[in-house]
Scaffold this motif. Structure first.
Motif, PDB file in Angstrom:
ATOM      1  N   ILE A  97      29.125 -19.785  -7.093  1.00 25.27           N
ATOM      2  CA  ILE A  97      29.802 -18.542  -7.446  1.00 25.27           C
ATOM      3  C   ILE A  97      31.202 -18.857  -7.962  1.00 25.27           C
ATOM      4  N   HIS A  98      31.467 -18.507  -9.214  1.00 29.38           N
ATOM      5  CA  HIS A  98      32.775 -18.706  -9.837  1.00 29.38           C
ATOM      6  C   HIS A  98      33.356 -17.330 -10.163  1.00 29.38           C
ATOM      7  N   ALA A 145      35.404  -5.710   1.562  1.00 21.85           N
ATOM      8  CA  ALA A 145      34.281  -4.962   0.980  1.00 21.85           C
ATOM      9  C   ALA A 145      33.264  -5.911   0.344  1.00 21.85           C
ATOM     10  N   VAL A 146      33.731  -6.906  -0.377  1.00 29.68           N
ATOM     11  CA  VAL A 146      32.812  -7.857  -1.005  1.00 29.68           C
ATOM     12  C   VAL A 146      32.128  -8.715   0.051  1.00 29.68           C
ATOM     13  N   MET A 147      32.848  -9.111   1.086  1.00 32.50           N
ATOM     14  CA  MET A 147      32.247  -9.915   2.155  1.00 32.50           C
ATOM     15  C   MET A 147      31.154  -9.126   2.880  1.00 32.50           C
ATOM     16  N   GLU A 148      31.329  -7.819   3.039  1.00 28.15           N
ATOM     17  CA  GLU A 148      30.276  -6.990   3.629  1.00 28.15           C
ATOM     18  C   GLU A 148      29.031  -6.982   2.739  1.00 28.15           C
ATOM     19  N   GLN A 149      29.236  -6.946   1.424  1.00 23.99           N
ATOM     20  CA  GLN A 149      28.107  -6.988   0.502  1.00 23.99           C
ATOM     21  C   GLN A 149      27.387  -8.337   0.595  1.00 23.99           C
ATOM     22  N   HIS A 150      28.151  -9.414   0.739  1.00 23.96           N
ATOM     23  CA  HIS A 150      27.532 -10.732   0.920  1.00 23.96           C
ATOM     24  C   HIS A 150      26.716 -10.766   2.211  1.00 23.96           C
ATOM     25  N   ALA A 151      27.244 -10.177   3.278  1.00 25.41           N
ATOM     26  CA  ALA A 151      26.515 -10.161   4.556  1.00 25.41           C
ATOM     27  C   ALA A 151      25.183  -9.430   4.406  1.00 25.41           C
ATOM     28  N   ARG A 152      25.180  -8.326   3.679  1.00 24.59           N
ATOM     29  CA  ARG A 152      23.924  -7.586   3.450  1.00 24.59           C
ATOM     30  C   ARG A 152      22.946  -8.413   2.613  1.00 24.59           C
ATOM     31  N   LEU A 153      23.466  -9.114   1.605  1.00 30.14           N
ATOM     32  CA  LEU A 153      22.601  -9.958   0.783  1.00 30.14           C
ATOM     33  C   LEU A 153      21.991 -11.071   1.627  1.00 30.14           C
ATOM     34  N   VAL A 154      22.802 -11.731   2.439  1.00 29.20           N
ATOM     35  CA  VAL A 154      22.307 -12.800   3.305  1.00 29.20           C
ATOM     36  C   VAL A 154      21.182 -12.279   4.194  1.00 29.20           C
ATOM     37  N   GLU A 155      21.382 -11.113   4.783  1.00 32.29           N
ATOM     38  CA  GLU A 155      20.351 -10.524   5.647  1.00 32.29           C
ATOM     39  C   GLU A 155      19.077 -10.222   4.867  1.00 32.29           C
ATOM     40  N   SER A 156      19.214  -9.721   3.650  1.00 32.00           N
ATOM     41  CA  SER A 156      18.038  -9.337   2.869  1.00 32.00           C
ATOM     42  C   SER A 156      17.244 -10.542   2.360  1.00 32.00           C
ATOM     43  N   LEU A 157      17.885 -11.698   2.214  1.00 34.84           N
ATOM     44  CA  LEU A 157      17.190 -12.873   1.679  1.00 34.84           C
ATOM     45  C   LEU A 157      16.259 -13.535   2.683  1.00 34.84           C
ATOM     46  N   GLY A 158      16.479 -13.324   3.966  1.00 31.03           N
ATOM     47  CA  GLY A 158      15.589 -13.873   4.992  1.00 31.03           C
ATOM     48  C   GLY A 158      15.404 -15.374   4.842  1.00 31.03           C
ATOM     49  N   ASP A 159      14.131 -15.828   4.867  1.00 34.94           N
ATOM     50  CA  ASP A 159      13.816 -17.261   4.817  1.00 34.94           C
ATOM     51  C   ASP A 159      14.076 -17.895   3.450  1.00 34.94           C
ATOM     52  N   THR A 160      14.305 -17.069   2.430  1.00 38.10           N
ATOM     53  CA  THR A 160      14.643 -17.600   1.104  1.00 38.10           C
ATOM     54  C   THR A 160      15.965 -18.354   1.147  1.00 38.10           C
ATOM     55  N   LEU A 161      16.876 -17.887   1.997  1.00 36.90           N
ATOM     56  CA  LEU A 161      18.215 -18.469   2.100  1.00 36.90           C
ATOM     57  C   LEU A 161      18.192 -19.667   3.036  1.00 36.90           C
ATOM     58  N   ALA A 195      21.087 -21.884   3.065  1.00 37.65           N
ATOM     59  CA  ALA A 195      22.487 -22.036   3.466  1.00 37.65           C
ATOM     60  C   ALA A 195      23.352 -21.170   2.570  1.00 37.65           C
ATOM     61  N   ALA A 196      24.468 -20.731   3.115  1.00 37.75           N
ATOM     62  CA  ALA A 196      25.464 -19.988   2.338  1.00 37.75           C
ATOM     63  C   ALA A 196      26.817 -20.304   2.934  1.00 37.75           C
ATOM     64  N   GLU A 197      27.789 -20.478   2.068  1.00 39.34           N
ATOM     65  CA  GLU A 197      29.120 -20.830   2.558  1.00 39.34           C
ATOM     66  C   GLU A 197      30.168 -20.382   1.565  1.00 39.34           C
ATOM     67  N   GLY A 198      31.187 -19.717   2.071  1.00 36.87           N
ATOM     68  CA  GLY A 198      32.366 -19.435   1.259  1.00 36.87           C
ATOM     69  C   GLY A 198      33.265 -20.657   1.285  1.00 36.87           C
ATOM     70  N   LEU A 199      34.081 -20.787   0.277  1.00 37.82           N
ATOM     71  CA  LEU A 199      34.988 -21.924   0.192  1.00 37.82           C
ATOM     72  C   LEU A 199      36.426 -21.441   0.265  1.00 37.82           C
ATOM     73  N   ARG A 200      37.293 -22.276   0.809  1.00 33.33           N
ATOM     74  CA  ARG A 200      38.707 -21.939   0.849  1.00 33.33           C
ATOM     75  C   ARG A 200      39.293 -21.978  -0.554  1.00 33.33           C
ATOM     76  N   ASP A 201      40.480 -21.443  -0.699  1.00 30.89           N
ATOM     77  CA  ASP A 201      41.174 -21.382  -1.977  1.00 30.89           C
ATOM     78  C   ASP A 201      41.256 -22.752  -2.632  1.00 30.89           C
ATOM     79  N   GLN A 202      41.244 -22.758  -3.972  1.00 29.91           N
ATOM     80  CA  GLN A 202      41.254 -24.027  -4.699  1.00 29.91           C
ATOM     81  C   GLN A 202      42.496 -24.865  -4.433  1.00 29.91           C
ATOM     82  N   SER A 203      43.553 -24.279  -3.904  1.00 29.36           N
ATOM     83  CA  SER A 203      44.749 -25.063  -3.595  1.00 29.36           C
ATOM     84  C   SER A 203      44.502 -26.065  -2.469  1.00 29.36           C
ATOM     85  N   TYR A 211      25.335 -20.478  -2.423  1.00 29.32           N
ATOM     86  CA  TYR A 211      24.103 -20.157  -1.709  1.00 29.32           C
ATOM     87  C   TYR A 211      23.115 -21.269  -2.047  1.00 29.32           C
ATOM     88  N   ILE A 212      22.366 -21.731  -1.067  1.00 23.40           N
ATOM     89  CA  ILE A 212      21.240 -22.635  -1.299  1.00 23.40           C
ATOM     90  C   ILE A 212      19.993 -21.836  -0.939  1.00 23.40           C
TER      91      ILE A 212
END
Length: 112
Positions: free
Chosen positions: A7-8, A22-38, A40-48, A78-79
């Motif tokens: 994700i860029h 708000a966006v993180m809540e949307q990610h949480a819903r997506l993670v839940e909906s993907l079930g066994d398809t997902l 791994a998922a991980e957010g990354l810290r700032d590029q600095s 997301y993997i």
């Protein structure tokens, strides 16, 4: 087949903590909906916080900062495991972003 969804997006678009929340809540819903398809998922810290290894033949250098200068930065991954590129593209379409951005869909080397 396993795919990495990279994700860029422009993190400057997040004007407030509420925007990010708000966006993180949307990610949480997506993670839940993907079930066994997902796998791994991980957010990354700032590029600095990034350290980059650059190799030129036998010379290896480490540098502070991102791989490339750009307004859009790699913000998370997301993997997933799906049957086809078309299915991976369907998942990528669901990834929430607050503004313009890109999701790089890349097959993984390992099959399982």
């Amino acid at each position: 087949m396993k795919y990495a969804l990279l994700i860029h997006e422009d993190h400057a678009a997040y004007q407030s903590e509420n925007d990010l929340h708000a966006v993180m809540e949307q990610h949480a819903r997506l993670v839940e909906s993907l079930g066994d398809t997902l796998l791994a998922a991980e957010g990354l810290r700032d590029q600095s916080t990034t350290t980059t290894l650059r190799r030129d033949g036998d010379t290896v250098d480490f540098h502070d900062g991102p791989f490339a200068e750009a307004r859009e930065q790699l913000g998370g991954i997301y993997i997933i495991e799906v049957e086809s590129l078309d299915e991976a593209m369907d998942v990528a379409r669901q990834i929430p972003m607050i503004s313009k951005g890109a999701v790089e869909i890349r097959p993984c080397e390992s099959e399982g």
